[in-house]
Scaffold this motif. Structure first.
Motif, PDB file in Angstrom:
ATOM      1  N   ASN A  89       0.827  -1.200   0.000  1.00  0.00           N
ATOM      2  CA  ASN A  89       0.000   0.000   0.000  1.00  0.00           C
ATOM      3  C   ASN A  89       0.865   1.254   0.000  1.00  0.00           C
ATOM      4  O   ASN A  89       0.559   2.227  -0.669  1.00  0.00           O
ATOM      5  N   GLY A  90       1.934   1.254   0.780  1.00  0.00           N
ATOM      6  CA  GLY A  90       2.850   2.393   0.797  1.00  0.00           C
ATOM      7  C   GLY A  90       3.499   2.604  -0.559  1.00  0.00           C
ATOM      8  O   GLY A  90       3.664   3.726  -1.020  1.00  0.00           O
ATOM      9  N   GLN A  91       3.841   1.525  -1.209  1.00  0.00           N
ATOM     10  CA  GLN A  91       4.433   1.640  -2.542  1.00  0.00           C
ATOM     11  C   GLN A  91       3.404   2.156  -3.530  1.00  0.00           C
ATOM     12  O   GLN A  91       3.714   2.968  -4.380  1.00  0.00           O
ATOM     13  N   ASN A  92       2.177   1.687  -3.411  1.00  0.00           N
ATOM     14  CA  ASN A  92       1.151   2.151  -4.331  1.00  0.00           C
ATOM     15  C   ASN A  92       0.867   3.630  -4.130  1.00  0.00           C
ATOM     16  O   ASN A  92       0.655   4.355  -5.093  1.00  0.00           O
ATOM     17  N   GLU A  93       0.832   4.080  -2.870  1.00  0.00           N
ATOM     18  CA  GLU A  93       0.617   5.503  -2.618  1.00  0.00           C
ATOM     19  C   GLU A  93       1.736   6.341  -3.211  1.00  0.00           C
ATOM     20  O   GLU A  93       1.486   7.370  -3.842  1.00  0.00           O
ATOM     21  N   ALA A  94       2.970   5.899  -3.014  1.00  0.00           N
ATOM     22  CA  ALA A  94       4.112   6.637  -3.552  1.00  0.00           C
ATOM     23  C   ALA A  94       4.059   6.647  -5.081  1.00  0.00           C
ATOM     24  O   ALA A  94       4.330   7.676  -5.710  1.00  0.00           O
ATOM     25  N   ALA A  95       3.700   5.510  -5.668  1.00  0.00           N
ATOM     26  CA  ALA A  95       3.606   5.437  -7.124  1.00  0.00           C
ATOM     27  C   ALA A  95       2.486   6.326  -7.647  1.00  0.00           C
ATOM     28  O   ALA A  95       2.639   6.992  -8.678  1.00  0.00           O
TER      29      ALA A  95
END
Length: 156
Positions: free
Chosen positions: A118-124
């Protein structure tokens, strides 16, 4: 002429067997090496017997019929090996496509192993939104700069 590289291990014969990434990388490396080596052998055979000049400035004698036949045979063998290597590369790419299409190749699991997706998706998503904003801003500047000339071209 150098010997062909040693063969890598084969995939187990079971119908459910999916080659591992390590196996596929080894296969790609072996096939690439074989293809390059065979091409080098073709160039070496073709350029090795090129007419050269002696120290006195006299051209060397033309190759004999036997030498020419041997060279032609070497070129035939190497060109057949190049074709075979290219066919094997095509079969490997077809196999990789089948693995990818039919779900045997999970390319995302290794990328996200143990990380907060989820953190990676938010950053992306934030990065993509910023990129979209920059492209949109650039496009608006482009339109503002050339809008008058585009309208004039349309009126003519």
């Amino acid at each position: 002429m150098e010997p062909a590289p040693k063969q890598e291990p084969r995939v187990p014969p079971s119908s459910d067997a999916v080659p591992t990434a390590k196996f596929l990388q080894a296969r790609i490396t072996a096939l690439s090496t074989t293809l390059i080596k065979r091409l080098e052998n073709i160039f070496a055979a073709a350029l090795d017997d090129a007419p050269t000049q002696t120290a006195a400035g006299n051209p060397s004698a033309p190759p004999s019929l036997t030498e020419t036949s041997v060279q032609q045979f070497q070129l035939d063998v190497e060109s057949t090996a190049v074709i075979r290597a290219a066919e094997e590369i095509m079969m490997l790419t077809r196999t990789m496509k089948e693995i990818w299409l039919f779900g045997g190749l999970d390319t995302l699991a290794a990328d996200h192993g143990g990380k907060d997706m989820n953190g990676q998706n938010e950053a992306a998503q934030k990065k993509m939104a910023e990129d979209v904003r920059i492209v949109e801003e650039g496009f608006r500047k482009f339109l503002a700069k050339y809008e008058t000339s585009l309208d004039l071209d349309g009126e003519r």
